[in-house]
Design a protein around this motif. Structure first.
Motif, PDB file in Angstrom:
ATOM      1  N   LEU A 198     -28.607  22.981  47.421  1.00 49.22           N
ATOM      2  CA  LEU A 198     -29.036  21.869  46.435  1.00 49.22           C
ATOM      3  C   LEU A 198     -29.689  20.963  46.860  1.00 49.22           C
ATOM      4  N   ARG A 199     -31.609  20.754  46.698  1.00 50.05           N
ATOM      5  CA  ARG A 199     -32.248  20.026  46.854  1.00 50.05           C
ATOM      6  C   ARG A 199     -31.993  18.529  46.657  1.00 50.05           C
ATOM      7  N   PRO A 200     -31.991  17.509  47.978  1.00 50.61           N
ATOM      8  CA  PRO A 200     -31.380  16.818  47.555  1.00 50.61           C
ATOM      9  C   PRO A 200     -32.591  15.315  46.668  1.00 50.61           C
ATOM     10  N   ALA A 201     -32.742  14.983  45.217  1.00 50.04           N
ATOM     11  CA  ALA A 201     -33.406  14.644  45.425  1.00 50.04           C
ATOM     12  C   ALA A 201     -34.190  13.292  46.078  1.00 50.04           C
ATOM     13  N   PRO A 202     -35.173  12.509  45.860  1.00 52.92           N
ATOM     14  CA  PRO A 202     -35.968  11.191  46.823  1.00 52.92           C
ATOM     15  C   PRO A 202     -34.798  10.114  46.640  1.00 52.92           C
ATOM     16  N   PRO A 203     -34.643   9.326  47.450  1.00 47.06           N
ATOM     17  CA  PRO A 203     -33.541   8.071  46.904  1.00 47.06           C
ATOM     18  C   PRO A 203     -34.199   7.299  46.722  1.00 47.06           C
ATOM     19  N   LEU A 204     -33.768   6.849  45.741  1.00 49.38           N
ATOM     20  CA  LEU A 204     -34.592   5.183  45.513  1.00 49.38           C
ATOM     21  C   LEU A 204     -33.713   4.115  45.811  1.00 49.38           C
ATOM     22  N   ILE A 205     -34.948   3.151  46.680  1.00 50.68           N
ATOM     23  CA  ILE A 205     -34.007   2.279  47.501  1.00 50.68           C
ATOM     24  C   ILE A 205     -34.639   1.156  47.188  1.00 50.68           C
ATOM     25  N   GLY A 206     -33.084   0.209  47.193  1.00 54.52           N
ATOM     26  CA  GLY A 206     -32.367  -1.197  46.842  1.00 54.52           C
ATOM     27  C   GLY A 206     -32.230  -2.405  47.372  1.00 54.52           C
ATOM     28  N   ASP A 207     -32.076  -2.891  47.434  1.00 53.97           N
ATOM     29  CA  ASP A 207     -31.515  -3.923  48.694  1.00 53.97           C
ATOM     30  C   ASP A 207     -30.719  -4.776  48.137  1.00 53.97           C
ATOM     31  N   TRP A 208     -29.291  -3.427  48.020  1.00 57.22           N
ATOM     32  CA  TRP A 208     -27.803  -4.314  47.971  1.00 57.22           C
ATOM     33  C   TRP A 208     -27.190  -4.884  46.466  1.00 57.22           C
ATOM     34  N   SER A 209     -28.236  -5.778  45.994  1.00 57.39           N
ATOM     35  CA  SER A 209     -28.349  -6.207  44.864  1.00 57.39           C
ATOM     36  C   SER A 209     -27.508  -6.180  43.433  1.00 57.39           C
ATOM     37  N   ALA A 210     -27.099  -5.819  43.156  1.00 63.22           N
ATOM     38  CA  ALA A 210     -26.795  -5.821  41.095  1.00 63.22           C
ATOM     39  C   ALA A 210     -28.207  -5.825  40.896  1.00 63.22           C
ATOM     40  N   ARG A 211     -29.100  -6.532  41.187  1.00 63.46           N
ATOM     41  CA  ARG A 211     -29.795  -6.644  40.422  1.00 63.46           C
ATOM     42  C   ARG A 211     -31.286  -5.818  40.312  1.00 63.46           C
ATOM     43  N   SER A 212     -31.248  -5.371  41.787  1.00 62.86           N
ATOM     44  CA  SER A 212     -32.344  -3.821  42.394  1.00 62.86           C
ATOM     45  C   SER A 212     -31.349  -2.803  41.660  1.00 62.86           C
ATOM     46  N   GLY A 213     -29.872  -1.999  41.172  1.00 67.31           N
ATOM     47  CA  GLY A 213     -29.604  -1.210  40.710  1.00 67.31           C
ATOM     48  C   GLY A 213     -29.691  -1.554  39.331  1.00 67.31           C
ATOM     49  N   PHE A 214     -29.295  -2.685  38.418  1.00 63.43           N
ATOM     50  CA  PHE A 214     -30.375  -2.362  36.813  1.00 63.43           C
ATOM     51  C   PHE A 214     -31.870  -2.586  37.161  1.00 63.43           C
ATOM     52  N   ALA A 215     -32.221  -2.857  38.012  1.00 64.19           N
ATOM     53  CA  ALA A 215     -34.174  -2.600  37.801  1.00 64.19           C
ATOM     54  C   ALA A 215     -34.089  -0.791  38.719  1.00 64.19           C
ATOM     55  N   LEU A 216     -33.626  -0.429  39.109  1.00 64.06           N
ATOM     56  CA  LEU A 216     -33.958   0.920  39.173  1.00 64.06           C
ATOM     57  C   LEU A 216     -32.951   1.831  38.309  1.00 64.06           C
ATOM     58  N   GLY A 217     -31.986   1.486  37.913  1.00 63.43           N
ATOM     59  CA  GLY A 217     -31.866   1.830  36.714  1.00 63.43           C
ATOM     60  C   GLY A 217     -32.900   2.230  35.127  1.00 63.43           C
TER      61      GLY A 217
END
Length: 330
Positions: free
Chosen positions: A205-224
């Motif tokens: 499978l071809r991996p999707a381009p990564p979404l880059i966060g900053d380790w924080s829950a805030r960045s996970g929420f924003a990327l989501g």
């Protein structure tokens, strides 16, 4: 020391050899001296010992004030392991992991006569500083460091852990798997991205381009919110740490996407709260206690001119209910 020698029936020099862990002693003699030490409550004079051995018995530990679960836990376990090994510990917590901060911290510790340093800051700038001080003769063990950039490193096998997480999702039948990665100036983040990509390529499978966060829950929420919730083709997300997974869980919940019915989520670190999230989070567990002990074992071996033990520690995948088979497409 004279009282210990008298009670054990040995010479003053023999007691000194036991205290300094000299190898050439008969086991029964060592045991007799140790019993006398315990009975008398003898404590070596560390200042005098340092003058005789020309060793301070002190190591430095450098960490950050980030508050992230992994680094802060390793910091505590390194200090505990160092004390258990008979070292004094001088600890420095940095507000930022910049080159200047790390240089100043190591210079400060060198001025105290430390015999070596454990650096819990595996950023590219920190690795460059560690390498320069290693070349200058100070042993520096980097926790979760890049083995190609630092002479002595210790940590969990990040690549393998990320591959295990991705292979778990692949084994459930997921093919559209997105990775929320950590900041790419961190060696751990790059290793976890590499593990995800390797597992995807191995599955054809071809991996999707990564979404880059900053380790924080805030960045996970924003990327989501910005990238995941609108992509109904995505059935699984592997997050590079549990904090970003926590933020993603909220983003999916607020959008009406169900976990795990619509989207499976896997994290990394297995923080204590992972088992109590809704739903309980599948995560890659790192044995931070083992990392701390191994860091001290490696540093002690280097200081004493011995061969250091293996640097990589195996991760463990803890499967919970946040990851299931993908939904059936209508």
């Amino acid at each position: 020391m004279a009282d210990v020698a008298r009670l054990a029936g040995v010479s003053h020099q023999t007691v000194s050899r036991v205290v300094n862990d000299h190898p050439n002693l008969r086991p029964e003699t060592r045991e007799r001296v140790q019993r006398a030490i315990e009975q008398l409550g003898y404590r070596p004079n560390t200042a005098a010992r340092a003058l005789v051995t020309r060793r301070s018995g002190t190591i430095g530990v450098i960490g950050s004030k980030s508050g992230y679960w992994g680094p802060s836990t390793v910091h505590r376990t390194v200090q505990a392991a160092a004390r258990a090994a008979g070292f004094f510990v001088s600890s420095v917590n940095l507000p930022a992991l910049t080159r200047t901060e790390v240089v100043d911290a190591i210079d400060h510790l060198r001025s105290q006569g430390v015999e070596g340093v454990v650096l819990i800051a595996a950023t590219d700038e920190a690795l460059d500083v560690a390498r320069s001080h290693q070349a200058a003769g100070l042993p520096v063990v980097v926790v979760e460091g890049d083995e190609t950039k630092a002479r002595w490193t210790v940590g969990v096998d990040q690549v393998r852990g990320a591959a295990m997480a991705t292979e778990h999702l692949l084994g459930l039948g997921h093919t559209e798997i997105v990775h929320i990665a950590g900041p790419q100036s961190w060696t751990e983040a790059r290793a976890r991205l590499a593990g995800y990509q390797e597992a995807m390529y191995s599955a054809g499978l071809r991996p999707a381009p990564p979404l880059i966060g900053d380790w924080s829950a805030r960045s996970g929420f924003a990327l989501g919110c910005d990238d995941i919730v609108a992509r109904h083709d995505v059935t699984a997300v592997f997050c590079a740490n549990d904090q970003m997974a926590l933020g993603l869980l909220r983003a999916l919940h607020e959008s009406g996407r169900r976990v795990p019915e619509d989207v499976s989520v896997v994290g990394f670190d297995d923080i204590p709260e992972a088992a109590f999230l809704i739903p309980p989070l599948t995560s890659v567990r790192q044995d931070f206690g083992a990392v701390g002990r191994r860091a001290i074992e490696i540093l002690r071996a280097v200081i004493e001119g011995q061969t250091p033990p293996e640097s990589l520690i195996s991760p463990e995948l803890v499967v919970r209910t946040s990851s299931v088979v993908p939904p059936v497409r209508k």
